[in-house]
Design a protein around this motif. Structure first.
Motif, PDB file in Angstrom:
ATOM      1  N   MET A   1       0.855  -1.177   0.000  1.00  0.00           N
ATOM      2  CA  MET A   1       0.000   0.000   0.000  1.00  0.00           C
ATOM      3  C   MET A   1       0.903   1.242   0.000  1.00  0.00           C
ATOM      4  SD  MET A   1      -3.119   1.033   2.584  1.00  0.00           S
ATOM      5  CE  MET A   1      -4.144  -0.366   2.217  1.00  0.00           C
ATOM      6  N   HIS A   2       0.537   2.208  -0.801  1.00  0.00           N
ATOM      7  CA  HIS A   2       1.317   3.443  -0.933  1.00  0.00           C
ATOM      8  C   HIS A   2       1.225   4.265   0.359  1.00  0.00           C
ATOM      9  CE1 HIS A   2       2.667   7.238  -2.711  1.00  0.00           C
ATOM     10  NE2 HIS A   2       3.263   6.462  -3.603  1.00  0.00           N
ATOM     11  N   PRO A   3       2.338   4.903   0.775  1.00  0.00           N
ATOM     12  CA  PRO A   3       2.310   5.699   2.024  1.00  0.00           C
ATOM     13  C   PRO A   3       1.247   6.787   2.044  1.00  0.00           C
ATOM     14  CG  PRO A   3       4.559   5.393   1.284  1.00  0.00           C
ATOM     15  CD  PRO A   3       3.673   4.840   0.202  1.00  0.00           C
ATOM     16  N   SER A   4       0.980   7.400   0.908  1.00  0.00           N
ATOM     17  CA  SER A   4      -0.050   8.446   0.896  1.00  0.00           C
ATOM     18  C   SER A   4      -1.439   7.857   1.126  1.00  0.00           C
ATOM     19  CB  SER A   4      -0.008   9.243  -0.411  1.00  0.00           C
ATOM     20  OG  SER A   4      -0.311   8.412  -1.508  1.00  0.00           O
ATOM     21  N   THR A   5      -1.651   6.621   0.696  1.00  0.00           N
ATOM     22  CA  THR A   5      -2.934   5.960   0.948  1.00  0.00           C
ATOM     23  C   THR A   5      -3.099   5.678   2.436  1.00  0.00           C
ATOM     24  OG1 THR A   5      -2.847   4.935  -1.237  1.00  0.00           O
ATOM     25  CG2 THR A   5      -4.371   3.973   0.348  1.00  0.00           C
ATOM     26  N   VAL A   6      -2.024   5.231   3.064  1.00  0.00           N
ATOM     27  CA  VAL A   6      -2.067   4.979   4.513  1.00  0.00           C
ATOM     28  C   VAL A   6      -2.360   6.275   5.259  1.00  0.00           C
ATOM     29  CG1 VAL A   6      -0.707   4.242   6.501  1.00  0.00           C
ATOM     30  CG2 VAL A   6      -0.520   3.007   4.340  1.00  0.00           C
ATOM     31  N   LEU A   7      -1.710   7.355   4.857  1.00  0.00           N
ATOM     32  CA  LEU A   7      -1.936   8.653   5.495  1.00  0.00           C
ATOM     33  C   LEU A   7      -3.380   9.106   5.306  1.00  0.00           C
ATOM     34  CD1 LEU A   7      -0.820  11.110   6.997  1.00  0.00           C
ATOM     35  CD2 LEU A   7      -0.134  12.042   4.777  1.00  0.00           C
ATOM     36  N   LEU A   8      -3.921   8.929   4.113  1.00  0.00           N
ATOM     37  CA  LEU A   8      -5.303   9.323   3.836  1.00  0.00           C
ATOM     38  C   LEU A   8      -6.279   8.522   4.687  1.00  0.00           C
ATOM     39  CD1 LEU A   8      -7.354  10.930   2.170  1.00  0.00           C
ATOM     40  CD2 LEU A   8      -7.217   9.131   0.438  1.00  0.00           C
ATOM     41  N   VAL A   9      -6.075   7.217   4.750  1.00  0.00           N
ATOM     42  CA  VAL A   9      -6.972   6.374   5.555  1.00  0.00           C
ATOM     43  C   VAL A   9      -6.870   6.750   7.032  1.00  0.00           C
ATOM     44  CG1 VAL A   9      -7.406   4.001   6.319  1.00  0.00           C
ATOM     45  CG2 VAL A   9      -7.019   4.475   3.901  1.00  0.00           C
ATOM     46  N   ALA A  10      -5.663   7.005   7.513  1.00  0.00           N
ATOM     47  CA  ALA A  10      -5.485   7.399   8.915  1.00  0.00           C
ATOM     48  C   ALA A  10      -6.180   8.734   9.199  1.00  0.00           C
ATOM     49  CB  ALA A  10      -4.001   7.494   9.254  1.00  0.00           C
TER      50      ALA A  10
END
Length: 96
Positions: A1-10
């Motif tokens: 999973m892309h880091p920006s996706t993790v940040l968005l979900v968080a």
């Protein structure tokens, strides 16, 4: 999973949790006071929170494009902020 996706979900998760808490607290305050401004505050925060939930659901579950889910969220956010602005100008007690 892309880091920006993790940040968005968080970020969306924090938004949903805090929004749910704020919506619940303002709803309880409205039930206690029956103030028109408090009702508008409750609805406004609820709209902003619902928009975040709906946008995430559209994108993650129904696989809508990011642009579409963001547009839906923006509509809810704009409506929520309009109601929040109204709540600041409403100072009349409700009639019951």
């Amino acid at each position: 999973m892309h880091p920006s996706t993790v940040l968005l979900v968080a970020a969306k998760t924090v938004t949903l949790v805090c929004g749910a808490v704020l919506t619940t607290l303002t709803y309880r305050a409205y039930n206690r006071t029956r103030a028109t401004a408090m009702r508008a505050l409750w609805v406004g925060i609820g709209l902003v929170t619902a928009g975040a939930l709906l946008a995430g659901s559209l994108h993650q579950i129904l696989e809508f494009p990011v642009a579409t889910s963001t547009a839906v969220e923006s509509v809810f956010t704009a409506a929520g902020f309009a109601v929040l602005t109204y709540s600041l100008y409403t100072d009349q007690p409700s009639e019951e």
